[in-house]
Design a protein around this motif. Sequence first.
Motif, PDB file in Angstrom:
ATOM      1  N   THR A  85       0.810  -1.231   0.000  1.00  0.00           N
ATOM      2  CA  THR A  85       0.000   0.000   0.000  1.00  0.00           C
ATOM      3  C   THR A  85       0.836   1.271   0.000  1.00  0.00           C
ATOM      4  OG1 THR A  85      -0.146  -0.105   2.405  1.00  0.00           O
ATOM      5  CG2 THR A  85      -1.946  -1.098   1.169  1.00  0.00           C
ATOM      6  N   GLN A 128       2.575   3.761  -4.366  1.00  0.00           N
ATOM      7  CA  GLN A 128       1.911   4.913  -4.985  1.00  0.00           C
ATOM      8  C   GLN A 128       2.070   6.158  -4.117  1.00  0.00           C
ATOM      9  OE1 GLN A 128       0.538   1.883  -4.431  1.00  0.00           O
ATOM     10  NE2 GLN A 128      -0.352   1.107  -6.325  1.00  0.00           N
ATOM     11  N   ALA A 129       2.193   5.963  -2.804  1.00  0.00           N
ATOM     12  CA  ALA A 129       2.361   7.109  -1.900  1.00  0.00           C
ATOM     13  C   ALA A 129       3.752   7.720  -2.050  1.00  0.00           C
ATOM     14  CB  ALA A 129       2.132   6.670  -0.458  1.00  0.00           C
ATOM     15  N   GLY A 153      -0.752   1.515   6.386  1.00  0.00           N
ATOM     16  CA  GLY A 153      -1.665   1.235   5.281  1.00  0.00           C
ATOM     17  C   GLY A 153      -2.118  -0.208   5.321  1.00  0.00           C
ATOM     18  N   ILE A 163      -5.015   2.929   7.373  1.00  0.00           N
ATOM     19  CA  ILE A 163      -5.287   4.072   6.504  1.00  0.00           C
ATOM     20  C   ILE A 163      -5.090   3.647   5.051  1.00  0.00           C
ATOM     21  CG2 ILE A 163      -4.705   5.877   8.188  1.00  0.00           C
ATOM     22  CD1 ILE A 163      -1.901   6.035   7.044  1.00  0.00           C
ATOM     23  N   GLY A 164      -5.662   4.403   4.145  1.00  0.00           N
ATOM     24  CA  GLY A 164      -5.475   4.131   2.726  1.00  0.00           C
ATOM     25  C   GLY A 164      -4.188   4.761   2.218  1.00  0.00           C
ATOM     26  N   THR A 165      -3.885   4.505   0.954  1.00  0.00           N
ATOM     27  CA  THR A 165      -2.610   4.967   0.404  1.00  0.00           C
ATOM     28  C   THR A 165      -2.520   6.495   0.332  1.00  0.00           C
ATOM     29  OG1 THR A 165      -2.337   2.910  -0.794  1.00  0.00           O
ATOM     30  CG2 THR A 165      -1.097   4.793  -1.614  1.00  0.00           C
ATOM     31  N   SER A 166      -3.639   7.169   0.043  1.00  0.00           N
ATOM     32  CA  SER A 166      -3.605   8.642   0.032  1.00  0.00           C
ATOM     33  C   SER A 166      -3.224   9.165   1.413  1.00  0.00           C
ATOM     34  CB  SER A 166      -4.959   9.219  -0.368  1.00  0.00           C
ATOM     35  OG  SER A 166      -5.246   8.886  -1.701  1.00  0.00           O
ATOM     36  N   GLU A 167      -3.760   8.511   2.446  1.00  0.00           N
ATOM     37  CA  GLU A 167      -3.413   8.923   3.804  1.00  0.00           C
ATOM     38  C   GLU A 167      -1.970   8.537   4.156  1.00  0.00           C
ATOM     39  OE1 GLU A 167      -7.620   9.224   6.153  1.00  0.00           O
ATOM     40  OE2 GLU A 167      -6.851   7.201   5.846  1.00  0.00           O
ATOM     41  N   GLU A 189       0.439   8.698   2.098  1.00  0.00           N
ATOM     42  CA  GLU A 189       1.202   9.810   1.512  1.00  0.00           C
ATOM     43  C   GLU A 189       1.082  11.065   2.392  1.00  0.00           C
ATOM     44  OE1 GLU A 189       0.299  10.464  -2.616  1.00  0.00           O
ATOM     45  OE2 GLU A 189       1.333  12.396  -2.651  1.00  0.00           O
ATOM     46  N   HIS A 190      -0.115  11.298   2.913  1.00  0.00           N
ATOM     47  CA  HIS A 190      -0.346  12.457   3.779  1.00  0.00           C
ATOM     48  C   HIS A 190       0.529  12.374   5.037  1.00  0.00           C
ATOM     49  CE1 HIS A 190      -2.511  15.250   6.436  1.00  0.00           C
ATOM     50  NE2 HIS A 190      -3.026  15.783   5.344  1.00  0.00           N
TER      51      HIS A 190
END
Lengths: 467, 201
Positions: free
Chosen positions: A37, A40-41, A130, A147-151, A153-154
């Motif tokens: 996961t 991509q981040a 993730g 958490i998801g991948t966008s998170e 990255e966040h």
Amino acid sequence: MTAKTLYDKIWDAHLVSTDEDGTSLLYIDRHLVHEVTSPQAFEGLRTAGRNVHAPDKTIAVPDHNVPTTLDRLEGEVKNEESRVQLDALEKNALDFGVHYYPVNDIRQGIVHIVGPEQGWTLPGMTVVCGDSHTATHGAFGALAHGIGTSEVEHVLATQTLIQAKSKNMKVEISGKLQNGVTAKDITMHVIGQTGTAGGTGYVIEYCGEAIEALSMEGRMTVCNMAIEGGARAGLIAPDQKTFDYVMGRPHAPKGAQWEAALAYWKTLFSDEEAVFDKVLTIRAEDIEPSVTWGTSPEDVLPISANVPAPEDFTEGKVDAVKRALDYMGLTPGMKLTDIQIDTVFIGSCTNGRIEDFREVAKVVKGKKIKDGMRAMVVPGSGLVRAQAEEEGIAQILIDAGFEWRLAGCSMCLAMNPDQLAPGERCAATSNRNFEGRQGRGGRTHLVSPAMAAAAALTGHLTDIRDL
Amino acid sequence: MEKFTKITGVAAPMPLINIDTDMIIPKLFLKTIKRSGLGKNLFDEMRYDDAGAEIPDFVLNKPAYRNAQIIVAGDNFGCGSSREHAPWALLDFGIRVVISTSFADIFYSNCFKNGILPIILPQEDVDKLMDDAERGANAVLNVDLENQTITGPDGGEVSFEVDAFKKHCLINGLDDIGLTMQKSDAIAVFEAQNATSMPWV
């Protein structure tokens, strides 16, 4: 001063800011990263020209994809897609300077086993990853969730997470467990009561005599499956057992810092007058060794029960049960103990710790698994594996006919070569019995380690109390 | 992230409860290091047989629903894993709205990060929209995020709630990392205080 729950205390201690509408920015103390996961981040960071904000608080370890057979020690991973993901994790960890345990490091393992083992997970922290089973770390009184991948990255970019506060649920397990009943049975029983959506929107705090009596390993098993009940996180207040487990771990505080930390950790409990939005009380003596019969973790029954019929349910569950029974190849009314098993998987972040393997060894010592049974034990980390070998557990398992594997997630989600073939039926100590979870068409029955060991010996689901 | 204001599209009915992330995108498709290209494997095990051929009965394989942009689903949609591959696969297929009585927390949050609007409604409203969705090519719903309404094929309107901040980000296609970075001073202050009060962290 207002009385606070444990969740309130940890939440308040991590608030960076709160907007008028209640949207909050929460500081994250530990960010665990695995290969599936995160690529991509990291790519997102590169594209935006951003750095990892706190590489010292970021720990990367490969686990989902890694083969667990011994040939892994000899060379590169054969599956190309897996290898690309594992290589990406290594490159990202090195490029961004985060802590990293490579595939063949003895400290490598399932991220949720490595974190506590290395002392990264400490009471009162916020921990994210993730991966939905991040709930595991709640056993230390840490607020931990997936958490998801966008998170991902966040968190990598800012070390914070935008959050709205969840509601609070108390799940009290009063009294003492019966013989043969384990932490796994507690957590499965709770999900059987609440359903997989019963915890949605809540952080659950587990408490009561039966929870206090559990080891840290057992508490991790309980919190691990909080997510299967839909909860954002599971929590258990830290006590002397927690402190004893943490002390001396490589990344635990030492000396004066230990004393300061300990003084703080001892304040981490729900105040007596604290109000919970929901309270569930379960008597420990009402919990039996449990097993799932369907394709949702809420499809739980005591091993002494029979397979239910769709008509036993209402509304949308009727069709879901029809579908589940068809998928699982089961007939209503048959005894759960008559269900024949051809594969046994013991491991995962739910039950891949030393105590789990001690339980299994106790059941199978001096015996042989059923002829034709495929049975594997996959340690949660290289250090668990080493300890089991030192304690003689590994030899007992090998003598009984189990495959003794290297550390990884393995057949819990079957992203590596360990998979079920269509129609194969597995007693598994993992956490999800979804359709196709362990391989397309594969059928999963979730059980405790002792119950998995019993099934390996008899070839069918078995009440551990009858052995 | 693609902005979301209004969508008019076909709604596909998926009344099954507890549709989990492993159904939405099975694990063998998680080995990608990209976000794109997952649409063809959305609901893979329900959509294709063992030989890889389409299963005609599966809703998104039916001619009327092949271009669906909306899913009306049973309770607890998206339970299970944190995999963002689930919303990536939905988005790549063309789904921009999922309507249900409840969603798993992580999936719900992941949708908003990807320009997908998950809408929570009471059972009776979901039942009505499920009926609308059963009408094949006529199952066209209009979802208006600004006004927080869903209009059915008969003109009936249902309104829905959505968190104001999430709505703002979705309508403007905002990247929340950029928003949080505007608070970097507050983060620095927090870190400085913590370094003194909890140096072990």
